[in-house]
Design a protein around this motif. Sequence first.
Motif, PDB file in Angstrom:
ATOM      1  N   PRO A 100       0.816  -1.221   0.000  1.00 16.78           N
ATOM      2  CA  PRO A 100       0.000   0.000   0.000  1.00 16.78           C
ATOM      3  C   PRO A 100       0.845   1.264   0.000  1.00 16.78           C
ATOM      4  O   PRO A 100       0.360   2.334  -0.361  1.00 16.78           O
ATOM      5  N   ALA A 101       2.121   1.151   0.371  1.00 22.28           N
ATOM      6  CA  ALA A 101       2.999   2.319   0.426  1.00 22.28           C
ATOM      7  C   ALA A 101       3.109   3.024  -0.921  1.00 22.28           C
ATOM      8  O   ALA A 101       3.356   4.240  -0.966  1.00 22.28           O
ATOM      9  N   ILE A 102       2.935   2.286  -2.034  1.00 20.75           N
ATOM     10  CA  ILE A 102       3.075   2.927  -3.339  1.00 20.75           C
ATOM     11  C   ILE A 102       2.040   4.017  -3.540  1.00 20.75           C
ATOM     12  O   ILE A 102       2.277   4.972  -4.271  1.00 20.75           O
ATOM     13  N   PHE A 103       0.885   3.898  -2.891  1.00 19.29           N
ATOM     14  CA  PHE A 103      -0.177   4.871  -3.089  1.00 19.29           C
ATOM     15  C   PHE A 103       0.083   6.169  -2.327  1.00 19.29           C
ATOM     16  O   PHE A 103      -0.571   7.178  -2.572  1.00 19.29           O
ATOM     17  N   THR A 104       1.032   6.162  -1.398  1.00 14.17           N
ATOM     18  CA  THR A 104       1.326   7.382  -0.656  1.00 14.17           C
ATOM     19  C   THR A 104       2.004   8.424  -1.531  1.00 14.17           C
ATOM     20  O   THR A 104       2.073   9.594  -1.159  1.00 14.17           O
ATOM     21  N   ARG A 105       2.511   8.018  -2.697  1.00 12.97           N
ATOM     22  CA  ARG A 105       3.060   8.994  -3.651  1.00 12.97           C
ATOM     23  C   ARG A 105       2.064  10.117  -3.922  1.00 12.97           C
ATOM     24  O   ARG A 105       2.444  11.263  -4.123  1.00 12.97           O
ATOM     25  N   LEU A 106       0.789   9.753  -3.955  1.00 10.99           N
ATOM     26  CA  LEU A 106      -0.243  10.726  -4.287  1.00 10.99           C
ATOM     27  C   LEU A 106      -0.396  11.802  -3.221  1.00 10.99           C
ATOM     28  O   LEU A 106      -0.945  12.877  -3.475  1.00 10.99           O
ATOM     29  N   ALA A 107       0.075  11.504  -2.013  1.00  9.76           N
ATOM     30  CA  ALA A 107      -0.061  12.457  -0.908  1.00  9.76           C
ATOM     31  C   ALA A 107       1.145  13.374  -0.767  1.00  9.76           C
ATOM     32  O   ALA A 107       1.102  14.337   0.003  1.00  9.76           O
ATOM     33  N   ILE A 108       2.217  13.111  -1.504  1.00  9.39           N
ATOM     34  CA  ILE A 108       3.462  13.868  -1.328  1.00  9.39           C
ATOM     35  C   ILE A 108       3.268  15.377  -1.485  1.00  9.39           C
ATOM     36  O   ILE A 108       3.670  16.155  -0.604  1.00  9.39           O
ATOM     37  N   PRO A 109       2.678  15.863  -2.583  1.00 12.56           N
ATOM     38  CA  PRO A 109       2.600  17.321  -2.753  1.00 12.56           C
ATOM     39  C   PRO A 109       1.832  18.015  -1.626  1.00 12.56           C
ATOM     40  O   PRO A 109       2.254  19.072  -1.144  1.00 12.56           O
ATOM     41  N   ASP A 110       0.734  17.440  -1.196  1.00 10.35           N
ATOM     42  CA  ASP A 110      -0.058  18.073  -0.145  1.00 10.35           C
ATOM     43  C   ASP A 110       0.674  18.065   1.192  1.00 10.35           C
ATOM     44  O   ASP A 110       0.655  19.049   1.935  1.00 10.35           O
ATOM     45  N   ILE A 111       1.339  16.960   1.500  1.00  6.57           N
ATOM     46  CA  ILE A 111       2.046  16.848   2.778  1.00  6.57           C
ATOM     47  C   ILE A 111       3.280  17.740   2.826  1.00  6.57           C
ATOM     48  O   ILE A 111       3.601  18.323   3.875  1.00  6.57           O
ATOM     49  N   LEU A 112       3.971  17.896   1.702  1.00  8.30           N
ATOM     50  CA  LEU A 112       5.244  18.621   1.700  1.00  8.30           C
ATOM     51  C   LEU A 112       5.136  20.074   1.248  1.00  8.30           C
ATOM     52  O   LEU A 112       6.141  20.780   1.173  1.00  8.30           O
ATOM     53  N   LYS A 113       3.930  20.542   0.979  1.00  8.58           N
ATOM     54  CA  LYS A 113       3.780  21.910   0.443  1.00  8.58           C
ATOM     55  C   LYS A 113       4.291  22.994   1.385  1.00  8.58           C
ATOM     56  O   LYS A 113       4.653  24.088   0.931  1.00  8.58           O
TER      57      LYS A 113
END
Length: 325
Positions: A100-113
Amino acid sequence: MSAALNSESITKAANDSFHIAFCIDNRYFRAMGATILSILDNNPGVHFTFHVLAFSVSDEHRARLLKLEENYPVQTHIHLVSPSLFSRFAHFIESTYYSPAIFTRLAIPDILKDYTDKVLYLDADILCVGKMDDLIELSMDNVIAYVVPDAEATTVRRAAALKLSQVKYFNSGVLYMNIKEWLANQITEATIHALLTGGDDLRFPDQDALNIALDGKAIYIEKRWNYLYGLIGDLENDYRAMRDVGDAVFLHFAGAVKPWANWCMHDSRAIFAKYHRMSPWADMPMDEQPINYKEMRMHSRFLWRRRQFADSVKWFWRYALARPR
């Protein structure tokens, strides 16, 4: 006075830091450690900030990340992601071998903004073998993301299957994201929509969906930034020496056999071992034997190619006993 100067230099370095993100589970910290050290070893003078997105992180790995900061001029951040965020993708996760870790890519921009305006995502089965200067200096003006082409045969098949507007298809193991442009163009939302509506057309769920969302919007760069190095093809032909990789900077050991598998006997193990020894995870051994039934079957096949028939039969028997009924 010297302490003050040192503090100023560290602050300046942190402000000029290049940000890299990984999305992993606890099993991949060892591999990520080697990736990080390969980057540091080949890019002296560059200050890096490493972000780790994960569902959970053990105390042991937290301590090792702190050790990384003690030993090298880097910053690290752990970002815990709630698994419930990906409940809508449960059918993809359950039907593939992907974490499931592969799907966390989608959260990168929001988390790191709030940390940076651009970030390089890397899979943890990548090793850096050269300088990243040309990548770091790329202009991000009006760019959503830089991506790297997948293998030619894969590109032709997936572009046709997904009905992409161009015969272009990237491997999502390396993504250089402009966070502001990514969010403004709602790439995460478009990727989620593709995931939820793609059905059986998505052979590589998140990668295919990202290709759909970024169709005609991403900028393609040279393959040296994501040089796909599959070990299985070499080992099927009992070829254990490293092939010439030209000017490759990132070697991506995509596929089921990794360079930390000592049992594979491929020379890529030496590259991984070099950086593994430099990392805070150095005391964690490499994989001396296959650890699951799929690896047992491959190992049996590779041994047969080497004409080690008795050992091949032994491992095939182990595979037969271990495989799900």
